[in-house]
Design an enzyme around this catalytic site. Structure first.
Site, PDB file in Angstrom:
ATOM      1  N   LYS A 117       0.886  -1.167   0.000  1.00  0.00           N
ATOM      2  CA  LYS A 117       0.000   0.000   0.000  1.00  0.00           C
ATOM      3  C   LYS A 117       0.922   1.215   0.000  1.00  0.00           C
ATOM      4  CE  LYS A 117      -4.118   1.536   2.518  1.00  0.00           C
ATOM      5  NZ  LYS A 117      -5.055   1.077   3.550  1.00  0.00           N
ATOM      6  N   ARG A 187     -13.056  -8.310  -2.571  1.00  0.00           N
ATOM      7  CA  ARG A 187     -14.019  -7.515  -1.806  1.00  0.00           C
ATOM      8  C   ARG A 187     -15.404  -7.654  -2.419  1.00  0.00           C
ATOM      9  NH1 ARG A 187     -10.154  -3.011  -0.966  1.00  0.00           N
ATOM     10  NH2 ARG A 187      -8.209  -3.968  -1.608  1.00  0.00           N
ATOM     11  N   ASP A 256     -16.185  -1.578  -1.025  1.00  0.00           N
ATOM     12  CA  ASP A 256     -14.811  -1.892  -1.446  1.00  0.00           C
ATOM     13  C   ASP A 256     -13.917  -2.157  -0.244  1.00  0.00           C
ATOM     14  OD1 ASP A 256     -15.509   0.962  -1.313  1.00  0.00           O
ATOM     15  OD2 ASP A 256     -13.362   1.293  -1.506  1.00  0.00           O
ATOM     16  N   ASN A 257     -14.424  -1.895   0.953  1.00  0.00           N
ATOM     17  CA  ASN A 257     -13.650  -2.163   2.161  1.00  0.00           C
ATOM     18  C   ASN A 257     -14.248  -3.313   2.957  1.00  0.00           C
ATOM     19  OD1 ASN A 257     -11.864  -0.101   1.571  1.00  0.00           O
ATOM     20  ND2 ASN A 257     -12.993   1.427   2.752  1.00  0.00           N
TER      21      ASN A 257
HETATM   22  P1  AMP Z   1      -9.651   3.729   0.672  1.00  0.00           P
HETATM   23  O1  AMP Z   1     -10.348   4.937   1.209  1.00  0.00           O
HETATM   24  O2  AMP Z   1      -8.200   3.640   1.109  1.00  0.00           O
HETATM   25  O3  AMP Z   1     -10.373   2.470   0.913  1.00  0.00           O
HETATM   26  O4  AMP Z   1      -9.581   3.945  -0.901  1.00  0.00           O
HETATM   27  C1  AMP Z   1     -10.703   4.059  -1.738  1.00  0.00           C
HETATM   28  C2  AMP Z   1     -10.260   4.104  -3.179  1.00  0.00           C
HETATM   29  O5  AMP Z   1      -9.451   5.246  -3.418  1.00  0.00           O
HETATM   30  C3  AMP Z   1      -9.413   2.909  -3.617  1.00  0.00           C
HETATM   31  O6  AMP Z   1      -9.709   2.641  -4.952  1.00  0.00           O
HETATM   32  C4  AMP Z   1      -8.011   3.427  -3.466  1.00  0.00           C
HETATM   33  O7  AMP Z   1      -7.103   2.747  -4.290  1.00  0.00           O
HETATM   34  C5  AMP Z   1      -8.170   4.882  -3.889  1.00  0.00           C
HETATM   35  N1  AMP Z   1      -7.149   5.741  -3.272  1.00  0.00           N
HETATM   36  C6  AMP Z   1      -7.093   6.147  -1.989  1.00  0.00           C
HETATM   37  N2  AMP Z   1      -6.024   6.935  -1.785  1.00  0.00           N
HETATM   38  C7  AMP Z   1      -5.372   7.029  -2.974  1.00  0.00           C
HETATM   39  C8  AMP Z   1      -4.187   7.690  -3.414  1.00  0.00           C
HETATM   40  N3  AMP Z   1      -3.460   8.440  -2.601  1.00  0.00           N
HETATM   41  N4  AMP Z   1      -3.843   7.541  -4.703  1.00  0.00           N
HETATM   42  C9  AMP Z   1      -4.578   6.792  -5.542  1.00  0.00           C
HETATM   43  N5  AMP Z   1      -5.694   6.151  -5.196  1.00  0.00           N
HETATM   44  C10 AMP Z   1      -6.095   6.256  -3.917  1.00  0.00           C
HETATM   45 MG    MG Z   2     -10.136   0.576   0.568  1.00  0.00          MG
END
Ligand code: AMP
Ligand code: MG
Length: 496
Positions: A117, A187, A256-257
Site C-alpha cells: 500500500k 471484496r 470496497d472495504n
Molecule cells: P480507501 O479509502 O483507502 O479504501 O480507498 C478508496 C479508493 O481510493 C481505492 O480505490 C483506493 O485505491 C483509492 N485511493 C485512496 N487513496 C489514494 C491515493 N493516494 N492515490 C490513488 N488512489 C487512492
Molecule cells: Mg479501501
C-alpha cells in the site's frame, strides 16, 4: 504472458490470482523509493509466511519492501474493483495505491496475499498520487496488529518502510510503503466491478475462484453461489459481532472495504470507542453517522445486499426466484448477527451457555445502558466485570460506586451465574481486554514517529497492544481513557 521477477528469493510465491483471473487486474510495477528506511518489520509474521526475517531486514529485503527490487516469483498487479461509498456507487475504483505482489502458502497451509500500500500510481489511481503517508501506514500497522492480538480476523501488517520521499497532503508528509498480508483482497466491490462492466460469466469466474480459495467445501454444492452468499454473510455476521465486542468502529464500511474472506480490512478512519455510546462516530467525513458503532451490523447487511445483486444471475435463471432465495439469506442476517452478538456478550459477561437467551440478552443490554447513561468507558466497564468475577471488586466499585441501579443489575448478573470454573474465568479474561488502541495514545505515538522521528512511543504502544489481556502495573496509563472532552472532539481521517 506474465513477466515473473528473478530478484532475491524472499517468499515462496504461488500466485493464483494472477494465473486464474486473467482480466481481473493490470500487471503493474511499484514505483521506486529514493531513500528507503525500514521502520518496522513484523518478524513473527514473516516466520509465519515462511520468510526469513533476517533477510527481510537486510539491504535486499528493505529494497523489496520499498518497491525498489522485485523478489523472485512476484507478479505485481493492481486489482480492479468498484464500490458503494457512503451509499453512492463508484463503478471504477481498484488498487489506486496498492499492488498485489503475489501469494504464499503459510506455515499453516493457508494461502495469503502479500500486497503493498503506497507503492505509487497504477491504472486505477484516478486523480490520486498512489502514495501513503507514514502516519496512516503506522496507524494501520498498530490497529491491525491490535485487532489480531484481540483474536479478531484481520489483514496483518508485515512491514512499514519510509520511502524517503515526501507526499503532498494538506502539507508535505513523509511517505511510506506498508506491506499488508491478507487471506485475500477480494471484496464485495470486486464482484460489483465485474457485474457492472462484464456480466455474469465473469462474476461466475470470480465466484468459482473465491469458492476454491475460501469455501472449498462448496464445490459441488447444489446451489454454490447462494451458499457462497450465505458463507460470506455468516463471516460478516460474526466479524461485526467481534468488532462490537471490543468497541471497534471501522469508520468506512464501503463495499470496497468489505472482504469476502471475513477479515477486517483498511484501517483508515477506524477507532476504538471509549465511553459507551452506540452513536459514536469519529470519521471526519461521516456526517450522518452512517458508519457509527451501532450501525455496523445493518451496514454489513446493506453491503451484503450489493453482493447478492451481483450473484443473482448465477443463483437462478428465473430472476424472481433468484431474488426470493437471496432475500431469504439477507433477511436472516440480523438473526445470524444477533446469535454471534449474544455469544460475544456471554463471553464478556462470563455466562455459560443457556437455553434462556432472553435473560442473557437483557443482562447485556442493561449493562450497556448503564455504561451509556453514565458515560463509562466500554473496555474498562467490562474489564471490571472480569476483575469482579476474579475476586477483585475494587475496579467495579470505582466505576459505579453504590449506584442503586447498578447494584440491582449486579445482583441479577451474579444470580444468573454464581460460580465460575478457573477455565471460565480465563475465558472471560480473553473476552475483556485490558488494553485497546486508545485514540490519544495512537495519536501521540504517530506524532512522535512522524514529527520527531521518535519511534519509541510507537514501539511501546505496539508492545502493550500485542498483549492486551494481562494487566501490567507499568502499563496502567494505557488503560486510561482520554478525558471525555478530548474524545468528544476527536476526528479520524481516511488513510490518504
Ligand atoms: P480507501 O479509502 O483507502 O479504501 O480507498 C478508496 C479508493 O481510493 C481505492 O480505490 C483506493 O485505491 C483509492 N485511493 C485512496 N487513496 C489514494 C491515493 N493516494 N492515490 C490513488 N488512489 C487512492
Ligand atoms: Mg479501501
Amino acid at each position: 504472458m506474465q513477466t515473473t521477477s528473478t530478484g532475491p528469493a524472499l517468499f515462496n510465491f504461488d500466485n493464483s490470482y494472477a494465473h486464474e483471473l486473467d482480466g481481473f487486474y493490470r500487471l503493474w510495477q511499484p514505483e521506486a523509493s529514493s531513500k528507503p528506511q525500514l521502520i518496522r518489520l513484523n518478524r513473527e509474521l514473516a516466520e509465519e509466511l515462511l520468510a526469513d526475517a533476517e533477510q527481510l531486514a537486510g539491504p535486499d529485503g528493505i529494497s523489496v519492501l520499498a518497491g525498489n527490487l522485485l523478489p523472485a516469483g512476484a507478479e505485481p498487479l493492481a486489482q480492479a474493483y468498484a464500490g458503494h461509498q457512503f451509499g453512492g456507487f463508484s463503478p471504477r475504483l481498484g488498487d489506486g495505491r496498492a499492488l498485489l505482489l503475489g501469494e504464499v502458502i503459510d506455515r499453516h497451509g493457508k494461502r495469503r496475499d502479500i500486497a503493498f500500500k503506497g507503492s505509487g500510481r497504477t491504472p486505477f489511481s484516478r486523480s490520486g498520487d498512489g502514495k501513503c503517508a507514514l502516519g496512516p501506514a503506522l496507524r494501520e500497522y498498530l490497529i491491525g496488529e491490535a485487532m489480531a492480538a484481540l483474536g479478531i480476523p484481520t489483514t496483518r501488517a508485515l512491514a512499514v518502510v519510509a520511502t524517503g520521499d515526501q507526499v503532498r497532503r494538506e502539507r508535505s508528509l513523509p511517505g511510506a510503503v506498508l506491506t499488508r498480508i491478507a487471506a485475500s483482497h477480494v471484496r464485495v466491490g470486486t464482484f460489483e466491478f465485474f457485474a457492472t462492466h462484464h456480466g455474469p460469466e465473469r462474476v461466475k469466474q470470480l465466484a468459482d475462484y473465491v469458492i476454491r480459495r475460501h469455501d472449498p467445501q462448496l464445490a459441488g454444492h447444489a446451489q454454490p453461489y447462494l451458499a457462497l452468499l450465505e458463507a460470506v454473510a455468516e463471516r460478516q455476521a460474526e466479524l461485526i459481532a467481534r468488532w462490537l465486542g471490543v468497541g471497534f468502529i471501522h469508520g468506512v464500511m464501503n463495499t470496497d472495504n468489505m472482504t469476502i474472506s471475513g477479515e477486517t480490512i483498511d484501517y483508515g478512519p477506524c477507532a476504538f470507542m471509549e465511553a459507551y455510546d452506540p452513536a459514536t462516530v469519529f470519521s471526519s467525513i461521516d456526517h450522518h453517522g452512517r458508519y457509527a458503532y451501532g450501525q455496523q451490523a445493518s451496514i454489513a447487511q446493506w453491503n451484503l445486499a450489493r453482493l447478492a445483486e451481483t450473484l443473482l444471475p448465477l443463483i437462478d435463471d428465473d430472476s424472481e426466484r433468484a431474488i426470493a432465495l437471496a432475500t431469504a439469506v439477507l433477511e436472516a442476517f440480523p438473526e445470524r448477527h444477533a446469535h454471534y452478538w449474544l455469544k460475544v456478550m456471554r463471553g464478556k459477561l462470563g455466562l455459560d451457555h443457556s437455553e434462556n437467551m432472553t435473560v442473557d440478552r437483557r443482562l447485556a443490554t442493561d449493562f450497556l445502558e448503564l455504561l451509556r447513561q453514565r458515560k463509562i468507558d466500554f473496555t474498562n466497564g467490562f474489564r471490571a466485570l472480569y476483575d469482579a468475577a476474579n475476586g477483585q471488586n475494587a475496579p467495579l466499585h470505582q466505576l459505579f460506586g453504590d449506584d442503586a441501579q447498578f447494584v440491582h443489575w449486579k445482583n441479577a448478573w451474579q444470580a444468573r451465574q454464581p460460580q465460575r470454573s478457573e477455565q471460565q474465568i480465563a475465558a472471560m479474561k480473553r473476552a475483556n481486554p485490558c488494553y485497546i488502541a486508545r485514540n490519544h495514545q495512537v495519536e501521540y505515538a504517530l506524532e512522535a514517529a512522524v514529527e520527531q522521528q521518535d519511534l519509541a512511543p510507537f514501539e511501546r504502544l505496539l508492545a502493550v497492544l500485542e498483549q492486551p489481556f494481562d494487566a501490567r502495573t507499568g502499563d496502567a496509563d494505557y488503560a486510561e481513557p482520554a478525558p471525555l472532552a478530548v474524545t468528544a472532539n476527536y476526528q479520524t481521517f481516511c488513510g490518504t
